[in-house]
Scaffold this motif. Structure first.
Motif: not given
Length: 226
Positions: A24-33, A80-89
């Motif tokens: 889930y962390h990787l998915q969120a980082w990839q979304q940010l990238a 912070d934006h990445k963390n919000q995406m992570y929390l959703k995941l």
């Protein structure tokens, strides 16, 4: 050499030991990238896992040669934006995400009256524990926001042992990464590594899989080293 009966506490990493939420962390980082127009690489995958949020943002921006485009405050906002995406995941995290053998091992520790502490670098750890319905096992969780240094510094494991009023030398620390094991070993606890042989080479006791984790298995490896 250490004696098995000197241990009274067990200190757990979260990701890769209790649950595999690194996906889930990787998915969120990839979304940010993707949002930043930075192409994702295997090298980034290997680098960002285990990093704190701010270091990971810096690494991703450097990979895309965009570091100079953002102020320090903007980089904090990206984290912070990445963390919000992570929390959703991780809203989909459930007891099904607990790794094999962990519930049995936790039950064994409780039955034998071992102290149990969570020593995760993730500020989201209490939420993840709750979603996996493990709160009863982990009333004690180190708050990473109170630490001066992140892993591989031993501070988190020294603090975890302190929550049990124990010396780290009377505790067992369970990790799945080189970084985490450096922290356990630095604290002076018995290090138990779970996972790939290359990642856990520095562990005192080694298991290929969480399903193999038992007190008897740990005791056997310690006594074989005597």
């Amino acid at each position: 050499m250490a004696k098995f009966n000197q241990y009274a506490g067990v200190l757990f990493d979260l990701h890769g030991v209790i649950a595999d939420s690194s996906q889930y962390h990787l998915q969120a980082w990839q979304q940010l990238a993707d949002e930043l127009g930075i192409s994702w690489t295997q090298s980034l995958t290997e680098q960002v896992l285990g990093m704190n949020r701010q270091d990971a943002v810096t690494t991703i921006l450097q990979a895309g040669q965009q570091l100079n485009r953002y102020t320090a405050a903007e980089r904090v906002a990206l984290a912070d934006h990445k963390n919000q995406m992570y929390l959703k995941l991780i809203s989909q995290l459930s007891p099904a995400d607990v790794l094999p053998g962990i519930i049995n091992f936790l039950n064994e520790l409780k039955a034998q009256h071992y102290g149990i502490v969570l020593a995760s670098a993730s500020v989201n750890a209490p939420l993840e524990i709750k979603k996996m319905q493990l709160t009863d096992y982990f009333p004690l969780i180190v708050d990473p926001a109170t630490l001066t240094h992140n892993k591989p510094d031993p501070e988190i494991y020294v603090r975890a042992a302190g929550l049990l009023n124990l010396s780290p030398t009377n505790c067992i620390g369970i990790e799945d990464s080189k970084t985490g094991l450096t922290a356990v070993n630095g604290a002076g606890a018995l290090s138990v590594g779970v996972g790939a042989a290359t990642e856990i080479a520095t562990a005192d006791v080694k298991f290929a899989d969480t399903a193999e984790l038992t007190l008897a298995g740990i005791q056997q490896q310690i006594e074989q080293q005597d």
